[in-house]
Design a protein around this motif. Structure first.
Motif, PDB file in Angstrom:
ATOM      1  N   VAL A   9     -13.298 117.444 -22.144  1.00  0.00           N
ATOM      2  CA  VAL A   9     -12.452 118.004 -21.093  1.00  0.00           C
ATOM      3  C   VAL A   9     -11.136 117.234 -21.098  1.00  0.00           C
ATOM      4  O   VAL A   9     -11.135 116.004 -21.070  1.00  0.00           O
ATOM      5  N   VAL A  10     -10.024 117.946 -21.146  1.00  0.00           N
ATOM      6  CA  VAL A  10      -8.695 117.336 -21.106  1.00  0.00           C
ATOM      7  C   VAL A  10      -8.090 117.646 -19.753  1.00  0.00           C
ATOM      8  O   VAL A  10      -8.025 118.806 -19.346  1.00  0.00           O
ATOM      9  N   THR A  11      -7.648 116.612 -19.050  1.00  0.00           N
ATOM     10  CA  THR A  11      -6.994 116.814 -17.757  1.00  0.00           C
ATOM     11  C   THR A  11      -5.602 116.204 -17.802  1.00  0.00           C
ATOM     12  O   THR A  11      -5.299 115.370 -18.657  1.00  0.00           O
ATOM     13  N   HIS A  12      -4.764 116.631 -16.896  1.00  0.00           N
ATOM     14  CA  HIS A  12      -3.418 116.058 -16.834  1.00  0.00           C
ATOM     15  C   HIS A  12      -2.850 116.262 -15.437  1.00  0.00           C
ATOM     16  O   HIS A  12      -3.281 117.115 -14.683  1.00  0.00           O
ATOM     17  N   GLY A  13      -1.887 115.460 -15.115  1.00  0.00           N
ATOM     18  CA  GLY A  13      -1.118 115.618 -13.879  1.00  0.00           C
ATOM     19  C   GLY A  13       0.295 116.029 -14.245  1.00  0.00           C
ATOM     20  O   GLY A  13       0.698 115.943 -15.405  1.00  0.00           O
ATOM     21  N   ASN A  14       1.035 116.485 -13.271  1.00  0.00           N
ATOM     22  CA  ASN A  14       2.387 116.947 -13.566  1.00  0.00           C
ATOM     23  C   ASN A  14       3.412 116.410 -12.570  1.00  0.00           C
ATOM     24  O   ASN A  14       4.490 116.966 -12.423  1.00  0.00           O
ATOM     25  N   GLY A  15       3.082 115.316 -11.892  1.00  0.00           N
ATOM     26  CA  GLY A  15       3.994 114.764 -10.896  1.00  0.00           C
ATOM     27  C   GLY A  15       5.382 114.459 -11.426  1.00  0.00           C
ATOM     28  O   GLY A  15       6.388 114.914 -10.858  1.00  0.00           O
ATOM     29  N   PRO A  16       5.496 113.681 -12.503  1.00  0.00           N
ATOM     30  CA  PRO A  16       6.841 113.362 -13.003  1.00  0.00           C
ATOM     31  C   PRO A  16       7.634 114.596 -13.444  1.00  0.00           C
ATOM     32  O   PRO A  16       8.834 114.692 -13.186  1.00  0.00           O
ATOM     33  N   GLN A  17       6.955 115.530 -14.078  1.00  0.00           N
ATOM     34  CA  GLN A  17       7.646 116.734 -14.542  1.00  0.00           C
ATOM     35  C   GLN A  17       8.098 117.589 -13.358  1.00  0.00           C
ATOM     36  O   GLN A  17       9.202 118.129 -13.360  1.00  0.00           O
ATOM     37  N   ALA A  18       7.231 117.719 -12.350  1.00  0.00           N
ATOM     38  CA  ALA A  18       7.603 118.503 -11.167  1.00  0.00           C
ATOM     39  C   ALA A  18       8.767 117.836 -10.436  1.00  0.00           C
ATOM     40  O   ALA A  18       9.690 118.517  -9.964  1.00  0.00           O
ATOM     41  N   GLY A  19       8.740 116.506 -10.344  1.00  0.00           N
ATOM     42  CA  GLY A  19       9.837 115.798  -9.689  1.00  0.00           C
ATOM     43  C   GLY A  19      11.151 115.976 -10.404  1.00  0.00           C
ATOM     44  O   GLY A  19      12.200 116.199  -9.778  1.00  0.00           O
ATOM     45  N   LEU A  20      11.130 115.883 -11.726  1.00  0.00           N
ATOM     46  CA  LEU A  20      12.354 116.065 -12.507  1.00  0.00           C
ATOM     47  C   LEU A  20      12.902 117.479 -12.348  1.00  0.00           C
ATOM     48  O   LEU A  20      14.105 117.677 -12.149  1.00  0.00           O
ATOM     49  N   LEU A  21      12.009 118.460 -12.428  1.00  0.00           N
ATOM     50  CA  LEU A  21      12.457 119.846 -12.273  1.00  0.00           C
ATOM     51  C   LEU A  21      12.965 120.096 -10.857  1.00  0.00           C
ATOM     52  O   LEU A  21      13.962 120.808 -10.669  1.00  0.00           O
ATOM     53  N   ALA A  22      12.326 119.495  -9.854  1.00  0.00           N
ATOM     54  CA  ALA A  22      12.769 119.669  -8.461  1.00  0.00           C
ATOM     55  C   ALA A  22      14.184 119.134  -8.270  1.00  0.00           C
ATOM     56  O   ALA A  22      14.970 119.710  -7.512  1.00  0.00           O
ATOM     57  N   GLU A  23      14.510 118.032  -8.949  1.00  0.00           N
ATOM     58  CA  GLU A  23      15.871 117.497  -8.855  1.00  0.00           C
ATOM     59  C   GLU A  23      16.904 118.469  -9.389  1.00  0.00           C
ATOM     60  O   GLU A  23      18.028 118.508  -8.934  1.00  0.00           O
TER      61      GLU A  23
END
Length: 73
Positions: A9-23
């Motif tokens: 099972v491969v999992t991931h988070g996207n906090g940094p990517q979402a933050g960058l896109l939100a900026e």
């Protein structure tokens, strides 16, 4: 591990990517839309990378079969 018969099972988070896109687009898109966009984007990239690696290794028979997204509000 997959070649040895293990289920992986491969999992991931996207906090940094979402933050960058939100900026960059936060004035135009809501945070839930940004989160969904980056989650899908990363899932797509991971699935393609795994598929390409399986093909490079001679087409392992147990290629990725499922993709699941969970969005929290």
């Amino acid at each position: 591990m997959i070649e040895e018969g293990f289920d992986v099972v491969v999992t991931h988070g996207n906090g940094p990517q979402a933050g960058l896109l939100a900026e960059r687009v936060g004035d135009y898109l809501s945070l839930d839309m940004i989160d969904a966009a980056t989650e899908g984007w990363m899932g797509y990239l991971i699935a393609n990378a795994l598929t390409n690696e399986f093909l490079r290794r001679g087409g392992i028979r147990r290629s990725p079969r499922h993709c699941c997204f969970t969005v929290n509000r």
